[in-house]
Design a protein around this motif. Structure first.
Motif, PDB file in Angstrom:
ATOM      1  N   LYS A  62       0.830  -1.205   0.000  1.00  0.00           N
ATOM      2  CA  LYS A  62       0.000   0.000   0.000  1.00  0.00           C
ATOM      3  C   LYS A  62       0.864   1.254   0.000  1.00  0.00           C
ATOM      4  O   LYS A  62       0.592   2.217  -0.719  1.00  0.00           O
ATOM      5  N   ALA A  63       1.928   1.245   0.816  1.00  0.00           N
ATOM      6  CA  ALA A  63       2.819   2.397   0.897  1.00  0.00           C
ATOM      7  C   ALA A  63       3.507   2.638  -0.442  1.00  0.00           C
ATOM      8  O   ALA A  63       3.650   3.791  -0.888  1.00  0.00           O
ATOM      9  N   GLN A  64       3.927   1.561  -1.119  1.00  0.00           N
ATOM     10  CA  GLN A  64       4.569   1.697  -2.423  1.00  0.00           C
ATOM     11  C   GLN A  64       3.587   2.258  -3.449  1.00  0.00           C
ATOM     12  O   GLN A  64       3.949   3.107  -4.275  1.00  0.00           O
ATOM     13  N   TYR A  65       2.354   1.804  -3.398  1.00  0.00           N
ATOM     14  CA  TYR A  65       1.330   2.285  -4.327  1.00  0.00           C
ATOM     15  C   TYR A  65       1.083   3.782  -4.124  1.00  0.00           C
ATOM     16  O   TYR A  65       1.058   4.561  -5.078  1.00  0.00           O
ATOM     17  N   ILE A  66       0.926   4.188  -2.874  1.00  0.00           N
ATOM     18  CA  ILE A  66       0.681   5.598  -2.569  1.00  0.00           C
ATOM     19  C   ILE A  66       1.880   6.454  -2.971  1.00  0.00           C
ATOM     20  O   ILE A  66       1.738   7.540  -3.531  1.00  0.00           O
ATOM     21  N   GLN A  67       3.079   5.952  -2.709  1.00  0.00           N
ATOM     22  CA  GLN A  67       4.285   6.688  -3.086  1.00  0.00           C
ATOM     23  C   GLN A  67       4.369   6.835  -4.604  1.00  0.00           C
ATOM     24  O   GLN A  67       4.760   7.885  -5.115  1.00  0.00           O
ATOM     25  N   GLY A  68       3.980   5.797  -5.329  1.00  0.00           N
ATOM     26  CA  GLY A  68       3.968   5.858  -6.794  1.00  0.00           C
ATOM     27  C   GLY A  68       3.002   6.916  -7.291  1.00  0.00           C
ATOM     28  O   GLY A  68       3.281   7.625  -8.247  1.00  0.00           O
ATOM     29  N   LEU A  69       1.839   7.005  -6.640  1.00  0.00           N
ATOM     30  CA  LEU A  69       0.866   8.039  -7.027  1.00  0.00           C
ATOM     31  C   LEU A  69       1.421   9.432  -6.766  1.00  0.00           C
ATOM     32  O   LEU A  69       1.234  10.342  -7.580  1.00  0.00           O
ATOM     33  N   ARG A  70       2.081   9.593  -5.646  1.00  0.00           N
ATOM     34  CA  ARG A  70       2.636  10.909  -5.318  1.00  0.00           C
ATOM     35  C   ARG A  70       3.772  11.287  -6.269  1.00  0.00           C
ATOM     36  O   ARG A  70       3.892  12.444  -6.660  1.00  0.00           O
ATOM     37  N   ASP A  71       4.574  10.309  -6.654  1.00  0.00           N
ATOM     38  CA  ASP A  71       5.647  10.574  -7.622  1.00  0.00           C
ATOM     39  C   ASP A  71       5.072  10.964  -8.976  1.00  0.00           C
ATOM     40  O   ASP A  71       5.620  11.818  -9.677  1.00  0.00           O
ATOM     41  N   ALA A  72       3.973  10.332  -9.366  1.00  0.00           N
ATOM     42  CA  ALA A  72       3.344  10.638 -10.657  1.00  0.00           C
ATOM     43  C   ALA A  72       2.772  12.051 -10.648  1.00  0.00           C
ATOM     44  O   ALA A  72       2.761  12.715 -11.689  1.00  0.00           O
ATOM     45  N   GLU A  73       2.287  12.517  -9.510  1.00  0.00           N
ATOM     46  CA  GLU A  73       1.742  13.870  -9.427  1.00  0.00           C
ATOM     47  C   GLU A  73       2.822  14.926  -9.577  1.00  0.00           C
ATOM     48  O   GLU A  73       2.591  15.990 -10.107  1.00  0.00           O
ATOM     49  N   GLU A  74       4.004  14.635  -9.092  1.00  0.00           N
ATOM     50  CA  GLU A  74       5.101  15.602  -9.138  1.00  0.00           C
ATOM     51  C   GLU A  74       5.614  15.812 -10.550  1.00  0.00           C
ATOM     52  O   GLU A  74       6.110  16.870 -10.867  1.00  0.00           O
TER      53      GLU A  74
END
Length: 64
Positions: free
Chosen positions: A51-63
């Protein structure tokens, strides 16, 4: 235990809707499901990491 005060003249459907929203927000449903079936600590930890990796991936994509 969840308590929903029903106001004078309030429709019972409206009170049930408030109860359902409060039930979901308090995560009682999730706790009941977790207690229903045992999960090994290693599996729980693995799911949290995923879950943490998924959320981090979403945040990286937003940047980007």
């Amino acid at each position: 235990m969840l308590r929903i005060p029903v106001k004078e003249g309030e429709n019972i459907d409206r009170a049930l809707k408030r109860y359902k929203r409060k039930f979901v927000k308090t995560t009682v449903k999730n706790q009941l499901q977790e207690r229903k079936q045992y999960s090994k600590p290693s599996v729980v930890r693995r799911v949290e990491i995923q879950k943490a990796q998924y959320i981090q991936g979403l945040r990286d994509a937003e940047e980007v």
